[in-house]
Design a protein around this motif. Structure first.
Motif, PDB file in Angstrom:
ATOM      1  N   VAL A  21       0.834  -1.317   0.054  1.00 29.81           N
ATOM      2  CA  VAL A  21      -0.059   0.032   0.039  1.00 29.81           C
ATOM      3  C   VAL A  21       0.935   1.453  -0.023  1.00 29.81           C
ATOM      4  N   HIS A  22       2.056   1.129   0.833  1.00 28.52           N
ATOM      5  CA  HIS A  22       2.933   2.184   0.776  1.00 28.52           C
ATOM      6  C   HIS A  22       3.468   2.686  -0.347  1.00 28.52           C
ATOM      7  N   GLN A  23       3.890   1.387  -1.365  1.00 31.43           N
ATOM      8  CA  GLN A  23       4.151   1.712  -2.645  1.00 31.43           C
ATOM      9  C   GLN A  23       3.510   2.616  -3.462  1.00 31.43           C
ATOM     10  N   LEU A  24       2.017   1.890  -3.495  1.00 29.79           N
ATOM     11  CA  LEU A  24       1.000   2.214  -4.289  1.00 29.79           C
ATOM     12  C   LEU A  24       0.747   4.042  -3.865  1.00 29.79           C
ATOM     13  N   LYS A  25       0.757   4.124  -2.949  1.00 32.61           N
ATOM     14  CA  LYS A  25       0.450   5.707  -2.262  1.00 32.61           C
ATOM     15  C   LYS A  25       1.882   6.494  -2.897  1.00 32.61           C
ATOM     16  N   GLY A  26       3.001   5.997  -2.918  1.00 30.72           N
ATOM     17  CA  GLY A  26       4.104   6.753  -3.375  1.00 30.72           C
ATOM     18  C   GLY A  26       3.677   6.906  -4.890  1.00 30.72           C
ATOM     19  N   SER A  27       3.469   5.833  -5.639  1.00 29.45           N
ATOM     20  CA  SER A  27       3.198   5.849  -7.295  1.00 29.45           C
ATOM     21  C   SER A  27       2.121   6.710  -7.455  1.00 29.45           C
ATOM     22  N   SER A  28       1.072   6.637  -6.865  1.00 30.44           N
ATOM     23  CA  SER A  28      -0.310   7.356  -6.961  1.00 30.44           C
ATOM     24  C   SER A  28      -0.075   8.953  -6.895  1.00 30.44           C
ATOM     25  N   SER A  29       0.785   9.306  -5.643  1.00 26.53           N
ATOM     26  CA  SER A  29       0.946  10.540  -5.385  1.00 26.53           C
ATOM     27  C   SER A  29       2.042  11.140  -6.613  1.00 26.53           C
ATOM     28  N   SER A  30       2.918  10.474  -7.236  1.00 27.15           N
ATOM     29  CA  SER A  30       3.835  10.975  -8.292  1.00 27.15           C
ATOM     30  C   SER A  30       2.964  11.110  -9.520  1.00 27.15           C
ATOM     31  N   ILE A  31       1.880  10.580  -9.705  1.00 29.64           N
ATOM     32  CA  ILE A  31       1.242  10.849 -10.963  1.00 29.64           C
ATOM     33  C   ILE A  31      -0.222  11.718 -10.683  1.00 29.64           C
ATOM     34  N   GLY A  32      -0.261  12.012  -9.579  1.00 29.68           N
ATOM     35  CA  GLY A  32      -1.408  13.235  -9.393  1.00 29.68           C
ATOM     36  C   GLY A  32      -2.661  12.403  -9.153  1.00 29.68           C
ATOM     37  N   ALA A  33      -2.621  11.249  -8.786  1.00 35.75           N
ATOM     38  CA  ALA A  33      -3.945  10.574  -8.598  1.00 35.75           C
ATOM     39  C   ALA A  33      -4.169  10.511  -7.096  1.00 35.75           C
ATOM     40  N   MET A  34      -5.019  11.714  -6.883  1.00 35.22           N
ATOM     41  CA  MET A  34      -5.390  11.991  -5.570  1.00 35.22           C
ATOM     42  C   MET A  34      -6.266  10.871  -4.705  1.00 35.22           C
ATOM     43  N   ARG A  35      -7.325  10.629  -5.293  1.00 34.52           N
ATOM     44  CA  ARG A  35      -8.280   9.722  -4.725  1.00 34.52           C
ATOM     45  C   ARG A  35      -7.559   8.554  -4.301  1.00 34.52           C
ATOM     46  N   VAL A  36      -6.686   7.956  -5.206  1.00 35.74           N
ATOM     47  CA  VAL A  36      -6.134   6.688  -4.915  1.00 35.74           C
ATOM     48  C   VAL A  36      -5.083   6.843  -3.898  1.00 35.74           C
ATOM     49  N   LYS A  37      -4.492   7.903  -3.781  1.00 37.39           N
ATOM     50  CA  LYS A  37      -3.523   8.374  -2.765  1.00 37.39           C
ATOM     51  C   LYS A  37      -4.318   8.282  -1.305  1.00 37.39           C
ATOM     52  N   LEU A  97      -6.932   7.087  -0.404  1.00 35.01           N
ATOM     53  CA  LEU A  97      -7.416   5.822  -0.102  1.00 35.01           C
ATOM     54  C   LEU A  97      -6.400   4.760   0.441  1.00 35.01           C
ATOM     55  N   CYS A  98      -5.232   5.130   0.061  1.00 36.44           N
ATOM     56  CA  CYS A  98      -3.812   4.367   0.387  1.00 36.44           C
ATOM     57  C   CYS A  98      -3.839   4.768   1.842  1.00 36.44           C
ATOM     58  N   LYS A 119      -9.242  -0.615  -6.014  1.00 31.54           N
ATOM     59  CA  LYS A 119      -9.374  -1.593  -7.302  1.00 31.54           C
ATOM     60  C   LYS A 119     -10.295  -0.590  -8.167  1.00 31.54           C
ATOM     61  N   ASN A 120     -11.380  -0.236  -7.371  1.00 33.55           N
ATOM     62  CA  ASN A 120     -12.403   0.495  -8.207  1.00 33.55           C
ATOM     63  C   ASN A 120     -11.750   1.781  -8.606  1.00 33.55           C
ATOM     64  N   GLU A 121     -11.301   2.314  -7.597  1.00 34.71           N
ATOM     65  CA  GLU A 121     -10.670   3.732  -7.848  1.00 34.71           C
ATOM     66  C   GLU A 121      -9.726   3.955  -9.314  1.00 34.71           C
ATOM     67  N   CYS A 122      -8.902   2.838  -9.050  1.00 35.99           N
ATOM     68  CA  CYS A 122      -7.882   2.615 -10.050  1.00 35.99           C
ATOM     69  C   CYS A 122      -8.548   2.297 -11.278  1.00 35.99           C
ATOM     70  N   ALA A 123      -9.644   1.765 -11.478  1.00 32.58           N
ATOM     71  CA  ALA A 123     -10.315   1.465 -12.717  1.00 32.58           C
ATOM     72  C   ALA A 123     -11.135   2.916 -13.192  1.00 32.58           C
ATOM     73  N   VAL A 124     -11.587   3.295 -12.429  1.00 37.67           N
ATOM     74  CA  VAL A 124     -12.118   4.806 -12.578  1.00 37.67           C
ATOM     75  C   VAL A 124     -10.828   5.696 -13.270  1.00 37.67           C
ATOM     76  N   LEU A 125      -9.966   5.708 -12.806  1.00 39.17           N
ATOM     77  CA  LEU A 125      -8.613   6.703 -13.086  1.00 39.17           C
ATOM     78  C   LEU A 125      -8.422   6.237 -14.418  1.00 39.17           C
ATOM     79  N   LYS A 126      -8.092   4.783 -14.657  1.00 36.42           N
ATOM     80  CA  LYS A 126      -7.672   4.412 -15.899  1.00 36.42           C
ATOM     81  C   LYS A 126      -8.558   4.971 -17.098  1.00 36.42           C
ATOM     82  N   ASP A 127     -10.067   4.737 -16.932  1.00 37.92           N
ATOM     83  CA  ASP A 127     -11.094   5.064 -17.683  1.00 37.92           C
ATOM     84  C   ASP A 127     -11.101   6.519 -18.033  1.00 37.92           C
TER      85      ASP A 127
END
Lengths: 164, 161
Positions: free
Chosen positions: A91-107, A109-110, A133-141
């Motif tokens: 989760v820590h890793q995902l928080k870091g990478s979501s933060s780096s891309i600007g994916a605020m809601r994913v961050k 949630l982490c 999972k849901n939020e990443c799918a929404v972001l991708k879309d």
């Protein structure tokens, strides 16, 4: 307010303008909904002629990363006993990478997810995993829509507006 | 994508304690030849390919002449130094498999590496950053780095005496 790179020189100006406005409106909505934050704009600013697909490439890397991490988390939560430290590390890793891309809601949630890992709440972790999972799918879309709109603008001879 | 060039300086060209990049001064006829302007070399150490990509682009955008290389964990970074490569600046992630940033930083300092090592981490608490700093970092920032922070780091390297 948006700024513009270059000049449109092909399709009728009103079509390009319309496409650009739709793009700006869509991107603005993503910021207002909290899907993206300013870090995404910072990434877009790094895109230029020498790295024309930078944002798409970074987004692709993010989704490869996030898929792997989410699968790891799911697997760790299925094991007995659950290794909450391992889940937390992912989760820590995902928080870091979501933060780096600007994916605020994913961050965000982490951040919540990590608190459940700390308290070793299995139910809390399961709920967060599904939300992530849901939020990443929404972001991708939404990002796919955004990149498609960029291609339409460029295809019409226009340039992609940059948000300030 | 950005250029990634093999680490430049040979061991003999870097003395312990020296971090200064030599600068050409464009002096005229009859004067001592100006030293060759050396690019700053940056090693980006992170297990995330996404972060390595972002930071490589950032490094190449700061307006300072720079060459960069990447390592996917602390052990790869340490091995690069052991093989004789050297870098002016190391951007070191904390949590990595095989060897994390704290272990790698301690190892590099024990080897006598005097490069500027800057921690880059998702850990946000001051106590966590203090732990990372205590390993031997010169500074520590949250992920992701901004171009302004990177400029400050590399500008500091360029003018450091």
């Amino acid at each position: 307010m948006p700024r513009f790179h270059g000049q449109s020189n092909h399709a009728p100006v009103d079509i390009v303008n319309q496409l650009q406005k739709q793009y700006v409106d869509y991107l603005t909505s993503l910021f207002h909904e909290g899907v993206l934050d300013d870090q995404f704009t910072q990434l877009q600013k790094l895109q230029d002629e020498s790295n024309p697909d930078f944002t798409v490439e970074v987004a692709t890397l993010f989704f490869v990363d996030s898929d792997k991490l989410i699968n790891n988390m799911a697997a760790a939560l299925e094991r007995s006993p659950v290794d909450f430290k391992q889940v937390d590390a992912d989760v820590h890793q995902l928080k870091g990478s979501s933060s780096s891309i600007g994916a605020m809601r994913v961050k965000n949630l982490c951040i919540t997810f990590r608190s459940f890992c700390e308290t070793q709440s299995y139910e809390g972790c399961l709920i967060c995993l599904q939300q992530v999972k849901n939020e990443c799918a929404v972001l991708k879309d939404k990002l796919q829509n955004l990149f498609r709109m960029e291609q339409q603008i460029v295809g019409a001879g226009g340039s992609v507006p940059l948000m300030d | 994508m950005s250029k990634q060039v093999a680490g430049a300086a040979s061991p003999s060209s870097r003395s312990a304690g020296s971090r200064k990049a030599e600068m050409g001064d464009g002096t005229g006829v009859g004067s001592t030849p100006a030293p060759v302007k050396k690019k700053l070399s940056v090693l980006i150490v992170d297990d995330s390919s996404m972060i390595r990509t972002i930071h490589t682009i950032l490094v190449n955008r700061v307006g300072v002449e720079v060459e960069s290389k990447v390592a996917e964990n602390g052990k790869v970074a340490v091995d690069l130094f052991r093989s004789g490569e050297s870098f002016d600046v190391v951007l070191m992630d904390w949590e990595m498999p095989v060897m994390n940033g704290i272990e790698a930083t301690k190892e590099l300092r024990n080897m006598g590496v005097d490069s500027m090592i800057v921690g880059v981490t998702s850990h946000s608490m001051d106590t966590e950053k203090d732990t990372f700093m205590a390993a031997g970092l010169d500074d520590c920032y949250g992920k992701p780095l901004s171009i302004e922070i990177l400029k400050n780091i590399l500008q500091k390297m360029k003018t450091d005496d």
